[in-house]
Motif scaffolding. Sequence first.
Motif, PDB file in Angstrom:
ATOM      1  N   THR A 104       3.421  12.202 -13.589  1.00 14.05           N
ATOM      2  CA  THR A 104       3.713  12.629 -14.965  1.00 14.05           C
ATOM      3  C   THR A 104       5.207  12.554 -15.270  1.00 14.05           C
ATOM      4  N   TRP A 105       6.052  12.509 -14.260  1.00 12.86           N
ATOM      5  CA  TRP A 105       7.497  12.424 -14.474  1.00 12.86           C
ATOM      6  C   TRP A 105       8.066  11.036 -14.234  1.00 12.86           C
ATOM      7  N   LYS A 106       7.459  10.288 -13.349  1.00 14.74           N
ATOM      8  CA  LYS A 106       8.054   9.011 -12.938  1.00 14.74           C
ATOM      9  C   LYS A 106       7.222   7.789 -13.271  1.00 14.74           C
ATOM     10  N   GLY A 107       5.997   7.974 -13.742  1.00 11.25           N
ATOM     11  CA  GLY A 107       5.130   6.842 -14.066  1.00 11.25           C
ATOM     12  C   GLY A 107       4.434   6.313 -12.821  1.00 11.25           C
ATOM     13  N   PRO A 108       4.198   4.992 -12.771  1.00  8.05           N
ATOM     14  CA  PRO A 108       3.466   4.411 -11.630  1.00  8.05           C
ATOM     15  C   PRO A 108       4.221   4.620 -10.319  1.00  8.05           C
ATOM     16  N   THR A 109       3.474   4.974  -9.307  1.00  9.17           N
ATOM     17  CA  THR A 109       4.059   5.173  -7.979  1.00  9.17           C
ATOM     18  C   THR A 109       2.982   4.891  -6.937  1.00  9.17           C
ATOM     19  N   CYS A 110       3.363   4.968  -5.695  1.00  2.62           N
ATOM     20  CA  CYS A 110       2.433   4.707  -4.591  1.00  2.62           C
ATOM     21  C   CYS A 110       2.542   5.854  -3.594  1.00  2.62           C
ATOM     22  N   HIS A 111       1.414   6.358  -3.145  1.00  2.00           N
ATOM     23  CA  HIS A 111       1.368   7.439  -2.168  1.00  2.00           C
ATOM     24  C   HIS A 111       1.022   6.844  -0.805  1.00  2.00           C
ATOM     25  N   LEU A 112       1.802   7.186   0.213  1.00  2.00           N
ATOM     26  CA  LEU A 112       1.567   6.694   1.574  1.00  2.00           C
ATOM     27  C   LEU A 112       1.147   7.864   2.437  1.00  2.00           C
ATOM     28  N   TYR A 140      -2.119   4.279  -1.613  1.00  4.60           N
ATOM     29  CA  TYR A 140      -2.884   4.118  -2.849  1.00  4.60           C
ATOM     30  C   TYR A 140      -1.992   4.392  -4.048  1.00  4.60           C
ATOM     31  N   PRO A 141      -2.274   3.729  -5.165  1.00  2.71           N
ATOM     32  CA  PRO A 141      -1.470   3.948  -6.367  1.00  2.71           C
ATOM     33  C   PRO A 141      -1.822   5.288  -7.013  1.00  2.71           C
ATOM     34  N   ARG A 142      -0.856   5.851  -7.673  1.00  4.46           N
ATOM     35  CA  ARG A 142      -1.089   7.054  -8.462  1.00  4.46           C
ATOM     36  C   ARG A 142      -0.120   7.035  -9.636  1.00  4.46           C
ATOM     37  N   LEU A 194      -9.502   0.955  -4.032  1.00  4.13           N
ATOM     38  CA  LEU A 194      -8.824   2.182  -4.429  1.00  4.13           C
ATOM     39  C   LEU A 194      -7.658   2.512  -3.500  1.00  4.13           C
ATOM     40  N   PHE A 195      -7.597   1.847  -2.356  1.00  2.46           N
ATOM     41  CA  PHE A 195      -6.494   2.051  -1.419  1.00  2.46           C
ATOM     42  C   PHE A 195      -6.271   0.778  -0.616  1.00  2.46           C
ATOM     43  N   GLY A 196      -5.127   0.717   0.018  1.00  4.23           N
ATOM     44  CA  GLY A 196      -4.808  -0.355   0.954  1.00  4.23           C
ATOM     45  C   GLY A 196      -4.480   0.281   2.299  1.00  4.23           C
ATOM     46  N   CYS A 197      -4.456  -0.518   3.347  1.00  6.48           N
ATOM     47  CA  CYS A 197      -4.223   0.039   4.668  1.00  6.48           C
ATOM     48  C   CYS A 197      -3.595  -1.014   5.582  1.00  6.48           C
ATOM     49  N   PHE A 198      -2.615  -0.576   6.351  1.00  4.41           N
ATOM     50  CA  PHE A 198      -2.051  -1.388   7.420  1.00  4.41           C
ATOM     51  C   PHE A 198      -2.440  -0.737   8.741  1.00  4.41           C
TER      52      PHE A 198
END
Length: 83
Positions: free
Chosen positions: A75-83, A70-72, A51-55
């Motif tokens: 609603t406005w931009k579609g697929p994205t990644c939260h850091l 983690y991916p999320r 569910l998440f990745g980590c460095f």
Amino acid sequence: MIKAHIRKAKKSDAASILFLMRELAIFEKQPQAVIVTQAQIEKDGFGARPLFGCFLAEVADQVVGIALYYPRYSTWKGPTCHL
């Protein structure tokens, strides 16, 4: 100059990841907010469907920082990644 080594986290790093999560919560004055367990980090980050990745950042073979992502879906931009 202090040199940090950056690498992708492994399941065996779960205790260090949890430690730094708790340290962040203490810094933010919310130590009670961390309810995740080491076992949950191992399962959710390093199981069959992570569910998440980590460095990790290491100095002298000691973990001194983490970057958890983690991916999320926006609603406005579609697929994205939260850091």
